[in-house]
Design a protein around this motif. Structure first.
Motif, short mmCIF file in Angstrom:
data_model
loop_
_atom_site.label_atom_id
_atom_site.label_comp_id
_atom_site.label_asym_id
_atom_site.label_seq_id
_atom_site.Cartn_x
_atom_site.Cartn_y
_atom_site.Cartn_z
N MET A 273 0.85 -1.17 0.00
CA MET A 273 0.00 0.00 0.00
C MET A 273 0.90 1.24 0.00
N GLN A 274 0.43 2.26 -0.66
CA GLN A 274 1.22 3.48 -0.82
C GLN A 274 0.43 4.69 -0.32
N GLU A 275 1.04 5.46 0.56
CA GLU A 275 0.40 6.64 1.14
C GLU A 275 0.38 7.80 0.14
N ILE A 276 -0.74 8.49 0.06
CA ILE A 276 -0.88 9.67 -0.79
C ILE A 276 -0.64 10.90 0.07
N THR A 277 0.33 11.71 -0.34
CA THR A 277 0.60 12.96 0.38
C THR A 277 0.60 14.15 -0.57
N ASP A 278 0.40 13.90 -1.84
CA ASP A 278 0.50 14.94 -2.86
C ASP A 278 -0.87 15.22 -3.48
N LYS A 279 -1.26 16.48 -3.50
CA LYS A 279 -2.56 16.88 -4.05
C LYS A 279 -2.67 16.51 -5.53
N ALA A 280 -1.59 16.66 -6.27
CA ALA A 280 -1.62 16.33 -7.70
C ALA A 280 -1.85 14.83 -7.92
N LEU A 281 -1.24 14.00 -7.06
CA LEU A 281 -1.42 12.55 -7.20
C LEU A 281 -2.86 12.15 -6.92
N ILE A 282 -3.48 12.71 -5.88
CA ILE A 282 -4.85 12.33 -5.58
C ILE A 282 -5.80 12.77 -6.68
N LYS A 283 -5.55 13.94 -7.26
CA LYS A 283 -6.38 14.40 -8.38
C LYS A 283 -6.25 13.44 -9.56
N GLU A 284 -5.03 13.01 -9.82
CA GLU A 284 -4.78 12.06 -10.92
C GLU A 284 -5.49 10.73 -10.67
N LEU A 285 -5.42 10.23 -9.44
CA LEU A 285 -6.05 8.95 -9.10
C LEU A 285 -7.58 9.03 -9.18
N LEU A 286 -8.14 10.18 -8.83
CA LEU A 286 -9.59 10.34 -8.87
C LEU A 286 -10.12 10.33 -10.30
N TYR B 37 -6.09 15.54 5.48
CA TYR B 37 -5.29 16.38 4.59
C TYR B 37 -6.03 16.76 3.31
N PHE B 38 -7.04 15.98 2.96
CA PHE B 38 -7.78 16.21 1.72
C PHE B 38 -9.29 16.19 1.97
N PRO B 39 -9.83 17.10 2.78
CA PRO B 39 -11.26 17.05 3.13
C PRO B 39 -12.17 17.25 1.91
N TRP B 40 -11.70 17.92 0.89
CA TRP B 40 -12.50 18.15 -0.31
C TRP B 40 -12.80 16.84 -1.04
N VAL B 41 -11.95 15.83 -0.85
CA VAL B 41 -12.17 14.53 -1.50
C VAL B 41 -13.43 13.87 -0.94
N ALA B 42 -13.69 14.06 0.34
CA ALA B 42 -14.89 13.48 0.95
C ALA B 42 -16.15 14.00 0.27
N GLU B 43 -16.15 15.28 -0.03
CA GLU B 43 -17.30 15.87 -0.71
C GLU B 43 -17.42 15.38 -2.15
N VAL B 44 -16.30 15.31 -2.85
CA VAL B 44 -16.29 14.87 -4.25
C VAL B 44 -16.79 13.43 -4.37
N LEU B 45 -16.33 12.55 -3.47
CA LEU B 45 -16.68 11.13 -3.57
C LEU B 45 -17.92 10.74 -2.75
N GLY B 46 -18.38 11.63 -1.91
CA GLY B 46 -19.53 11.31 -1.07
C GLY B 46 -19.17 10.43 0.11
N ILE B 47 -17.96 10.59 0.61
CA ILE B 47 -17.52 9.81 1.77
C ILE B 47 -18.12 10.44 3.02
N GLN B 48 -18.90 9.64 3.72
CA GLN B 48 -19.61 10.15 4.89
C GLN B 48 -18.93 9.77 6.20
N SER B 49 -18.08 8.75 6.15
CA SER B 49 -17.38 8.32 7.35
C SER B 49 -16.13 7.54 6.95
N VAL B 50 -15.25 7.36 7.91
CA VAL B 50 -14.07 6.53 7.69
C VAL B 50 -14.13 5.36 8.66
N PRO B 51 -13.57 4.26 8.30
CA PRO B 51 -12.78 3.98 7.11
C PRO B 51 -13.67 3.85 5.87
N ALA B 52 -13.07 4.15 4.73
CA ALA B 52 -13.78 4.02 3.45
C ALA B 52 -12.81 3.51 2.40
#
Length: 100
Positions: free
Chosen positions: A1-14, A58-73
Motif C-alpha cells: 500500500m502506498q500513502e498519498i501525500t500529494d494533491k496532484a497525485l490524488i487528483k490524478e487517481l480520482l 489532509y484532503f477534506p474536499w475529497v470526501a465531498e467529491v466522492l460522497g464519503i460520509q465516514s471513515v474507514p472508506a
C-alpha cells in the motif's frame, strides 16, 4: 500500500478508472483494524494494482467529491463517476469480494 501525500497525485487517481484508495483518519481505531484487514487481502492476492492510502484530514474536499460520509472508506474509482465505496469492513472476505 502506498500513502498519498500529494494533491496532484490524488487528483490524478480520482480521474483514473480502477484506482483503489483507502481513506482513514489517524486517531480512528476502526480505521486501523480495517487497514490491517486490507493489508491481509492485498498480501494474499498478487494484485497488479497498487492500493493507495489517504489521510482524509489532509484532503477534506475529497470526501465531498466522492460522497464519503465516514471513515474507514475503501473506494474503487469507476468511469463516469460510478465509484464504488465500502464503509462496512465486516471481514477480510467482505473486502476481498468488494475488490474483485
Amino acid at each position: 500500500m502506498q500513502e498519498i501525500t500529494d494533491k496532484a497525485l490524488i487528483k490524478e487517481l480520482l480521474e483514473k478508472e480502477g484506482s483503489v484508495i483507502f481513506f482513514y483518519t489517524p486517531f480512528c481505531q476502526t480505521c486501523k483494524i480495517a487497514e490491517r484487514m486490507l493489508h491481509i487481502v492485498t498480501e494474499a492476492k498478487e494484485r497488479n494494482s497498487v492500493v493507495y492510502t489517504c489521510n482524509l484530514n489532509y484532503f477534506p474536499w475529497v470526501a465531498e467529491v466522492l460522497g464519503i460520509q465516514s471513515v474507514p472508506a475503501l473506494t474503487v474509482i469507476g468511469r463516469n463517476d460510478e465509484n464504488r465505496i465500502l464503509f462496512a469492513f465486516e471481514s477480510v472476505v467482505t473486502i476481498d469480494k468488494f475488490l474483485n
